[in-house]
Scaffold this motif. Structure first.
Motif, short mmCIF file in Angstrom:
data_model
loop_
_atom_site.label_atom_id
_atom_site.label_comp_id
_atom_site.label_asym_id
_atom_site.label_seq_id
_atom_site.Cartn_x
_atom_site.Cartn_y
_atom_site.Cartn_z
N GLY A 1 3.21 1.12 5.19
CA GLY A 1 4.22 1.84 5.95
C GLY A 1 3.76 1.98 7.38
O GLY A 1 2.59 1.78 7.69
N THR B 1 1.72 7.53 7.57
CA THR B 1 1.93 8.54 6.54
C THR B 1 2.50 9.77 7.23
O THR B 1 2.11 10.11 8.34
N CYS C 1 0.85 -1.19 0.00
CA CYS C 1 0.00 0.00 0.00
C CYS C 1 0.88 1.23 0.00
O CYS C 1 1.71 1.40 0.90
N ILE C 2 0.73 2.07 -1.01
CA ILE C 2 1.56 3.27 -1.04
C ILE C 2 0.68 4.51 -0.99
O ILE C 2 -0.38 4.58 -1.60
N ASP D 1 6.59 3.68 3.04
CA ASP D 1 6.00 2.78 2.04
C ASP D 1 7.05 2.43 0.99
O ASP D 1 7.15 1.29 0.56
N VAL E 1 -4.89 4.34 -3.01
CA VAL E 1 -6.26 4.83 -3.00
C VAL E 1 -6.18 6.34 -3.15
O VAL E 1 -5.66 7.01 -2.25
N ALA F 1 -0.97 6.10 11.44
CA ALA F 1 -0.43 4.79 11.81
C ALA F 1 -1.55 3.77 11.93
O ALA F 1 -1.52 2.91 12.79
N SER F 2 -2.55 3.88 11.08
CA SER F 2 -3.70 3.01 11.30
C SER F 2 -4.23 2.25 10.09
O SER F 2 -5.01 1.31 10.28
N VAL F 3 -3.83 2.58 8.87
CA VAL F 3 -4.40 1.87 7.71
C VAL F 3 -4.14 0.36 7.80
O VAL F 3 -5.03 -0.45 7.59
N1 LIG Z 1 -4.35 6.58 0.16
C1 LIG Z 1 -3.63 5.47 0.42
N2 LIG Z 1 -3.51 4.50 -0.51
C2 LIG Z 1 -2.80 3.39 -0.25
N3 LIG Z 1 -2.17 3.15 0.90
C3 LIG Z 1 -2.25 4.08 1.87
C4 LIG Z 1 -2.99 5.29 1.69
N4 LIG Z 1 -2.90 6.01 2.83
C5 LIG Z 1 -2.14 5.29 3.69
N5 LIG Z 1 -1.75 4.13 3.11
C6 LIG Z 1 -0.88 3.08 3.71
O1 LIG Z 1 -1.13 3.01 5.10
C7 LIG Z 1 0.05 3.35 5.85
C8 LIG Z 1 -0.34 4.05 7.13
O2 LIG Z 1 -1.05 5.22 6.84
P1 LIG Z 1 -1.74 6.10 7.97
O3 LIG Z 1 -2.63 5.21 8.74
O4 LIG Z 1 -2.48 7.17 7.22
O5 LIG Z 1 -0.62 6.67 8.80
C9 LIG Z 1 0.89 4.15 4.87
O6 LIG Z 1 2.25 4.09 5.23
C10 LIG Z 1 0.59 3.44 3.56
O7 LIG Z 1 1.32 2.23 3.44
#
Ligand SMILES: Nc1ncnc2c1ncn2[C@@H]1O[C@H](COP(=O)(O)O)[C@@H](O)[C@H]1O
Ligand SMILES: Cc1cc2nc3c(=O)[nH]c(=O)nc-3n(C[C@H](O)[C@H](O)[C@H](O)COP(=O)(O)OP(=O)(O)OC[C@H]3O[C@@H](n4cnc5c(N)ncnc54)[C@H](O)[C@@H]3O)c2cc1C
Lengths: 246, 324
Positions: free
Chosen positions: A115, A118, A6-7, A39, A63, A124-126
């Protein structure tokens, strides 16, 4: 082994942050975007290393709207086999993850890598959301990952230390420093990326349960007070009486 | 409407960040008109009564081995059951390694809204919850609206001081049904850090960078930290070369901290370093280069050689401590 990475796209780390439309949106004018560092450096590169030793494929998934295609092409140039973009300007991590999970369902991925967070939303939750939706085990903040047969061995950060876990695939993993060394795409990679498949998928329609209503730039500090290096007792006095931190 | 808060222990005590979360949950519960149930799965602790004093009206403890071990999937199952039993409408965690693993899984399973790394109290107006979180690595904040039937909030450590003015409550065992839960993950090894003070929770932090020239010079940094009762941290190159353990690395790629006092010695102040520390209340920079960018983000600056300044500062702190 088939790996989905997931990027997300983020402003370059040195970007000066500003907002527009009454502080309801991030101002993208003159901002250089990058693939979110965790990522790219950790999840994607480790996925490619695993593929190089074990075989299989590495798919990158984003996404977001079409404006992220340069970052998606960069991931292909670094070495991903194919890419998917789910065409949705998502409002929060839960909604991103619901789309990721809907895409993974019914396909044959062994590993979903994200990752650790972001650098723009710092959620830190996706990764955890994806695991929760899929009902797969989740290992957060992984710093090492090895796979032998159907079993993954993962070192990750936990409260007060590090833990080594072992478990059968499929899994969802979020990746932090230590997983791999960054790779710079070469000319061949960049050329090849132009013709690698980038599939655009309509969103599944999952709703967001949270959204941003207003941003604010963090207040800057007032000018620094310089203290004579010979008089550290003055510094201690200021920390006690003025800053009131000791 | 009641609030559930997850509380955790470290080295035989309730974590300070968990008590901040209980205080936070209590303020939220008073808005929503309900009580606070705290769930504790960390075994023994010498100050369990602080959970009640911090504002919990009920303390549930569960001691199943996978929970005590911190198995994220098991903790998620326990929390799911605790949400159901307490009829909670909100769940509060401290934003730490455990919540990063558990909170989003729980949110997915219960179809809850999640905002992580909150830095301000939840505002309730006309039944809508909103909360401010830190974004862009501390360079900005964002106010989020939460629209779940259940909402989960994780609180950035050190955003609030702990107050222990309530009454202690007796712990009640909470039975968790883990029968449907067969962990596919097995723990092969666990390495605990030796540091006495947990860096993310520390109120005072002394940090050093490449300006110290080599690991053999960290004695003055440790002495300064000890004289203040501070934790130690470092810049990224220092942990990359192996002068210091990697869990001390703060910044964009390391951990983000927001202590009351951050003293940076021989650190230039690169933007990626600042991303991890600019939430600190007071920043002191000691650097021999008056042009070092860190001075622009500091409250107090000392232009001088660390090897002269730090020993003098240690003496001054010791004198201060002896007098207070
Ligand atoms: N829009 C997106 N599309 C795909 N992967 C995402 C997206 N946003 C976040 N991720 C993945 O989820 C991780 C954690 O994101 P977050 O929870 O927003 O800190 C990121 O490091 C990416 O690997
Ligand atoms: C994407 C990305 C992510 C990054 N993430 C991080 C991160 O998370 N954390 C992080 O720290 N860095 C990070 N970096 C690296 C960052 O850009 C800097 O290179 C790094 O912070 C510099 O470390 P430093 O200040 O210790 O060393 P230097 O920049 O070499 O600074 C040393 C300082 O010490 C001073 N000095 C030298 N001798 C003395 C003396 N005797 N007494 C007093 N002062 C002295 C010098 O004047 C200088 O200012 C990242 C970089 C990138 C590109």
């Amino acid at each position: 082994m088939n790996i989905l990475v997931c990027i997300s796209k983020a402003p370059d780390t040195t970007t000066k942050i500003a907002f527009k439309d009454g502080d309801t949106r991030f101002n993208e004018d003159n901002v250089t975007f990058i693939i979110n560092p965790y990522d790219e450096w950790y999840a994607l590169v480790r996925a490619l290393e695993l593929k190089e030793t074990l075989g299989g494929t590495v798919t990158v998934l984003h996404v977001g709207p079409a404006s992220a295609e340069p970052e998606i092409r960069k991931a292909l140039a670094i070495g991903a086999d194919d890419a998917v973009r789910i065409d949705l300007d998502a409002q929060d991590a839960g909604q991103v993850a619901a789309e990721v999970a809907a895409f993974v369902q019914g396909k044959s991925f062994d590993l979903v890598m994200a990752g650790k967070e972001t650098i723009n939303y710092n959620g830190a939750s996706v990764g955890g959301f994806v695991a929760g939706y899929l009902g797969w085990p989740y290992v957060s903040m992984a710093t090492k990952l090895d796979v032998a047969g159907n079993v993954a061995t993962i070192e990750h950060d936990v409260e007060g230390g590090t833990e080594v876990l072992e478990g059968e695939l499929p899994l969802v993993i979020s990746c932090a420093k230590g997983m791999a060394e960054a790779r710079i795409p070469n000319m061949r990679g960049i050329m090849a990326a132009r013709t690698k498949p980038l599939q655009v998928v309509p969103p599944s329609g999952a709703e967001a349960l949270t959204s941003v209503v207003k941003y604010a730039v963090a207040p800057g500090r007032t000018a620094v007070k310089l203290i004579d290096p010979e008089h550290m007792d003055q510094l201690v006095e200021l920390l006690h009486n003025e800053a009131k931190v000791i | 409407m009641s609030v559930l808060v997850f509380v955790e222990g470290s080295k035989g005590k309730v974590k300070k960040a968990s008590l901040e979360a209980v205080n936070y949950a209590a303020r939220l519960a008073s808005h929503l008109g309900g009580g606070v149930t705290a769930l504790w799965c960390s075994g023994e602790a010498s100050n369990l009564e602080d959970i009640g004093k911090a504002g919990a009206s009920r303390l549930w403890t569960a001691g199943d081995a996978p929970l005590v071990q911190g198995d994220a999937q098991a903790l998620c199952a326990a929390l799911e059951q605790a949400v159901a039993s307490s009829q909670a409408k909100a769940v509060v965690f401290s934003h730490d390694f455990t919540s990063k693993a558990v909170a989003p899984m729980l949110a997915a399973r219960l179809k809850a809204g999640l905002v992580s790394a909150a830095v301000a109290d939840v505002q309730v107006s006309g039944g809508t919850l909103s909360v401010v979180k830190s974004v862009f690595s501390g360079k900005a904040t964002a106010e989020y609206q939460l629209r779940g039937a259940l909402n989960i909030i994780t609180l950035l450590p050190n955003s609030f001081a702990v107050t222990l003015t309530g009454n202690s409550v007796a712990a009640e065992p909470f039975g968790v049904n883990l029968s449907g839960h067969t962990s596919r993950l097995r723990v092969k090894a666990l390495k605990k850090e030796s540091a006495e003070l947990s860096l993310p929770e520390a109120e005072l932090v002394v940090s050093a960078g490449r300006g110290l020239k080599g690991p053999e010079h960290w004695g003055i940094i440790e002495d300064l930290a000890k004289s203040l009762g501070a934790a130690t941290a470092c810049s990224r190159p220092v942990s990359d070369i192996g002068w210091r353990p990697h869990h001390e690395h703060v910044g964009q790629t390391g951990i983000a901290i927001r202590p009351n006092l951050y003293i940076a010695v021989g650190i230039s102040g690169a933007i990626q370093h600042l991303a991890g520390v600019n939430g600190s209340k007071t920043i002191v920079v000691i650097n021999k280069d008056p042009e070092a960018p860190f001075f622009k983000s500091a409250d107090y600056g000392v232009v001088g050689d660390a090897f002269d300044v730090v020993p003098r500062l240690i003496e001054a702190v010791k004198k201060f401590k002896a007098a207070h």
